[in-house]
Design an enzyme around this catalytic site. Structure first.
Site, short mmCIF file in Angstrom:
data_model
loop_
_atom_site.label_atom_id
_atom_site.label_comp_id
_atom_site.label_asym_id
_atom_site.label_seq_id
_atom_site.Cartn_x
_atom_site.Cartn_y
_atom_site.Cartn_z
N GLY A 173 76.05 -10.93 -24.48
CA GLY A 173 76.19 -9.49 -24.61
C GLY A 173 77.59 -9.08 -25.00
N ILE B 227 71.70 -20.95 -35.61
CA ILE B 227 70.97 -21.52 -36.75
C ILE B 227 69.84 -20.56 -37.13
CG2 ILE B 227 69.68 -23.52 -37.59
CD1 ILE B 227 70.89 -25.15 -35.30
N LYS C 249 61.35 -23.04 -26.69
CA LYS C 249 61.74 -22.88 -28.10
C LYS C 249 60.72 -23.50 -29.04
CE LYS C 249 66.57 -22.96 -26.62
NZ LYS C 249 67.80 -23.78 -26.53
#
Length: 430
Positions: free
Chosen positions: A16, A138, A207
């Site tokens: 953040g 990425i 992921k």
């Protein structure tokens, strides 16, 4: 120039704070590429007194993250709280319900609730963006969902967890054991105080579930990903891998097969010459194979303030420009219903290490079990003699079915001469 895009950020941790810093330090570049300024105007975090290294003066502050969604001065919600449920989920749902685009770096949330959140975003006609949720800086989400949109993807795989990659790299380079390297990684900040999500493969599985959904155009199916971590990998295994011409990596692998989609996370032996074998330290890499593009590989930093903030801001620039893509690459009515393929159906080669009592007949007993399951051997390694003592024996199989290998392991583990649970590592081609 158009009015600034007003952003509300929930979660002022490392990422953040990185988002605020990037938007301020690269304001000129961001404005030029977004066609309008992008400014954080409201934030939410638990502790107002903590020094985060960025000036928070003049920003509206919300104790309750969900209230951020109702702020009429906020155009876009950025969720950086983390966690599959609780305030993070509530905030994303509230933002979408309010008709506001949402940007999140929350892989756990998307892996577990991504199908429902995608449907909510589609119904509301707003963007749910998550470039930062997988592989940090990425741009793999954009690559799969947009850059390779014209391809039929057959495989997506990668090193998806920097903590595990760092641990395995140091174990290989220094010949040290897992527990020792993990403790060092915690001191350096590469591993959490409770590293379970990383070292047990759950983070990588979150992921992979997201990548598989995008690659194969079907709803997220985290519960159907086979997951193993790296706790059982020893320095001895890494040394044997080197002798056999391999490196051990924790990989996430998803493949389209005739039977459906196979998705798995586990340690793999990959040939030393393979490009992914050379990705070391905290770096991540993702490989995708498409019918027209062939094989591509993306590599870079998979975590940290800078790389993850870079991905968050890329999504904000898309929103500022009015660029929008269906959450999972296609409208919900066009997503595939391809079934998941269980790990038992996997076919491949295997590395098997046993610690056995050095006495006549032991190898014959082991190979008899393998023969009974129809498993043939490519090679065997045994170093030295120590009659009556424990010695390691390494067996490398030809291609065989996982279910047969598992049945053989159960029988081998029950042999009197086998002193500890066998170590099995799957061998993956380049």
């Amino acid at each position: 120039m158009s009015r600034p895009l007003s952003v509300g950020v929930a979660g002022l941790g490392t990422v953040g704070a990185g988002v605020l810093k990037l938007l301020r330090e690269n304001a000129g570049i961001v404005t030029a590429r977004a066609g309008r300024p992008i400014a954080v105007t409201a934030v939410s975090a638990r502790d107002r007194t903590r020094d985060r290294g960025v000036d928070l003066g003049g920003l509206r502050w919300y104790e309750d993250a969900v209230a951020l969604a109702a702020d009429p001065g906020v155009d876009v919600i950025v969720e950086l709280i983390g966690g599959a449920n609780g305030p993070a989920r509530q905030l994303v749902q509230a933002g979408l319900a309010a008709g506001k685009p949402v940007v999140t770096a929350n892989k756990a949330l998307l892996a577990v609730h991504g199908a429902a959140l995608g449907a909510q975003a589609e119904q509301a006609g707003v963007t749910l963006a998550f470039e930062a949720a997988v592989a940090g800086g990425i741009p793999v989400i954009k690559a799969l969902r947009e850059g390779l949109a014209g391809n039929r993807i057959s495989k997506v795989a990668g090193i998806l967890n920097g903590t595990c990659n760092y641990i395995l790299t140091v174990m290989r380079e220094r010949g040290r054991e897992f527990a020792e390297v993990l403790a060092e990684a915690q001191k350096l900040g590469y591993a959490e105080a409770d590293p379970s999500f990383d070292i047990d493969g759950v983070d990588a599985a979150h992921k992979l579930a997201i990548l598989a959904a995008l690659a194969f155009g079907r709803p997220v199916a985290f519960d159907e990903v086979h997951v193993e971590g790296i706790r059982h990998v020893s320095a001895l295994d890494i040394a044997f891998a080197r002798e056999l011409g391999y490196r051990i990596k924790l990989l996430g692998l998803a493949r389209r097969t005739e039977a459906g989609i196979a998705a798995r996370v586990h340690p793999c032996m990959v040939p030393e010459a393979a490009p992914i074998a050379r990705v070391d330290g905290v770096f991540n890499a993702v490989v995708a194979e498409g019918d027209f593009v062939g094989r591509i590989m993306l590599e870079g930093r998979g975590a940290g303030a800078g790389p993850t903030a870079s991905a968050v801001v890329a999504d904000l620039i898309d929103i500022a420009r009015g660029r929008s893509t269906p959450v999972w690459g296609a409208a919900s009515g066009h997503l595939s219903d391809a079934p998941s393929v269980p790990i038992g159906a996997h076919v491949g080669c295997y590395y098997l290490r046993l610690m056995v009592v050095d006495r006549p007949g032991v190898i014959a007993d082991v190979t008899a079990v393998l023969r009974d399951q129809g498993i043939s051997l490519e090679s065997m390694l045994q170093r030295g003699r120590s009659p009556g003592e424990a010695v390691p024996v390494v067996l490398v199989t030809h291609e065989t079915r996982e279910s047969a290998m598992r049945a053989a392991l159960d029988r081998i583990a029950g042999l009197d001469a086998v002193l500890e649970a066998p170590t099995l590592i799957r061998i993956e081609p380049a």
